[in-house]
Scaffold this motif. Structure first.
Motif, PDB file in Angstrom:
ATOM      1  N   LEU A 256      54.204   4.708   5.742  1.00  0.00           N
ATOM      2  CA  LEU A 256      52.858   4.171   5.584  1.00  0.00           C
ATOM      3  C   LEU A 256      52.677   3.664   4.163  1.00  0.00           C
ATOM      4  O   LEU A 256      53.052   4.320   3.197  1.00  0.00           O
ATOM      5  N   GLU A 257      52.068   2.482   4.038  1.00  0.00           N
ATOM      6  CA  GLU A 257      51.824   1.880   2.739  1.00  0.00           C
ATOM      7  C   GLU A 257      50.327   1.866   2.453  1.00  0.00           C
ATOM      8  O   GLU A 257      49.510   1.617   3.341  1.00  0.00           O
ATOM      9  N   PHE A 258      49.980   2.148   1.198  1.00  0.00           N
ATOM     10  CA  PHE A 258      48.585   2.144   0.793  1.00  0.00           C
ATOM     11  C   PHE A 258      48.264   0.774   0.210  1.00  0.00           C
ATOM     12  O   PHE A 258      48.637   0.462  -0.925  1.00  0.00           O
ATOM     13  N   VAL A 259      47.597  -0.061   1.009  1.00  0.00           N
ATOM     14  CA  VAL A 259      47.321  -1.445   0.621  1.00  0.00           C
ATOM     15  C   VAL A 259      45.829  -1.724   0.829  1.00  0.00           C
ATOM     16  O   VAL A 259      45.280  -1.439   1.902  1.00  0.00           O
ATOM     17  N   ASN A 260      45.186  -2.278  -0.198  1.00  0.00           N
ATOM     18  CA  ASN A 260      43.760  -2.614  -0.117  1.00  0.00           C
ATOM     19  C   ASN A 260      42.925  -1.416   0.343  1.00  0.00           C
ATOM     20  O   ASN A 260      42.055  -1.535   1.218  1.00  0.00           O
ATOM     21  N   LYS A 261      43.221  -0.278  -0.257  1.00  0.00           N
ATOM     22  CA  LYS A 261      42.500   0.967   0.027  1.00  0.00           C
ATOM     23  C   LYS A 261      42.623   1.418   1.482  1.00  0.00           C
ATOM     24  O   LYS A 261      41.805   2.177   1.991  1.00  0.00           O
ATOM     25  N   ARG A 262      43.677   0.949   2.143  1.00  0.00           N
ATOM     26  CA  ARG A 262      43.933   1.361   3.527  1.00  0.00           C
ATOM     27  C   ARG A 262      45.369   1.850   3.653  1.00  0.00           C
ATOM     28  O   ARG A 262      46.272   1.343   2.989  1.00  0.00           O
ATOM     29  N   LEU A 263      45.574   2.835   4.513  1.00  0.00           N
ATOM     30  CA  LEU A 263      46.910   3.373   4.758  1.00  0.00           C
ATOM     31  C   LEU A 263      47.418   2.739   6.047  1.00  0.00           C
ATOM     32  O   LEU A 263      46.913   3.010   7.140  1.00  0.00           O
ATOM     33  N   GLN A 264      48.411   1.867   5.902  1.00  0.00           N
ATOM     34  CA  GLN A 264      48.858   1.057   7.030  1.00  0.00           C
ATOM     35  C   GLN A 264      50.368   1.135   7.199  1.00  0.00           C
ATOM     36  O   GLN A 264      51.115   1.184   6.217  1.00  0.00           O
TER      37      GLN A 264
END
Length: 199
Positions: free
Chosen positions: A171-179
């Motif tokens: 999971l990557e933390f991108v734009n304050k989201r965990l995706q």
């Protein structure tokens, strides 16, 4: 039991009597020897506490047992640990600790994280904190029963590496989201401040 006769015979060529033992093996009696590390006494008889090697010091009349395997190194309260989540239920997660205060363990062991100790704010379900396979950084708050109880409700604590519950990708933390980096699935975790920078 190691007999007085065998000890006397062997003492002619060596100061020590050495032999493999199992837990509960009789090693002697307190009238003959002093019980040392790795032994226990019951009704005046000395027994082995471990699988290992019994060593009897003939000169000093002392018997000890050296374990075949190293005893697990248990953390102290306040220690910082790294652990892999093995199972997450609604209110509790179990995990396998593999590093204590920066020191990697040869034999990981089980610890518990309760939802009440997982975050400064109220969490309804452990799945919002961590999931199986995640790597977390936590602090030991209790060692009752020799089982570490952990908290992730502190600075620098929480999930440092998370994995998608659908496909298993990171999971990557991108734009304050965990995706998910593979399938795009969005998830929630109690993240450490350095999530994504953990090596």
């Amino acid at each position: 039991m190691i007999s007085r006769l065998s000890a006397v015979n062997l003492s002619k060529v060596t100061r020590d009597l050495v032999q493999p033992v199992l837990p509960g093996d009789k090693l002697g009696v307190v009238e003959e020897f002093l019980p040392g590390v790795g032994t226990y006494v019951e009704d005046g008889t000395i027994y082995s506490n471990f699988t290992g090697t019994a060593k009897i010091d003939i000169r000093n009349k002392r018997v000890v047992v050296i374990p075949n395997t190293r005893m697990p190194e248990l953390p102290k309260e306040g220690a910082t640990v790294l652990a892999t989540v093995t199972h997450a239920q609604e209110k509790m997660a179990t995990m396998s600790i593999w590093k204590i205060d920066g020191k990697t363990l040869q034999n990981p062991f089980t610890a518990i994280l309760h939802i009440s100790s997982s975050s400064p704010r109220y969490e309804r379900n452990m799945s919002d904190v961590c999931k199986a396979g995640d790597i977390i950084r936590a602090r030991v708050i209790d060692m009752t029963g020799r089982i570490p109880h952990l908290t992730t409700a502190g600075r620098g604590l929480g999930v440092v590496k998370g994995f998608c519950s659908k496909c298993g990708a990171m999971l990557e933390f991108v734009n304050k989201r965990l995706q998910c980096s593979s399938c795009g699935n969005l998830e929630r975790r109690r993240l450490a401040e350095d999530y994504g920078r953990f090596a």
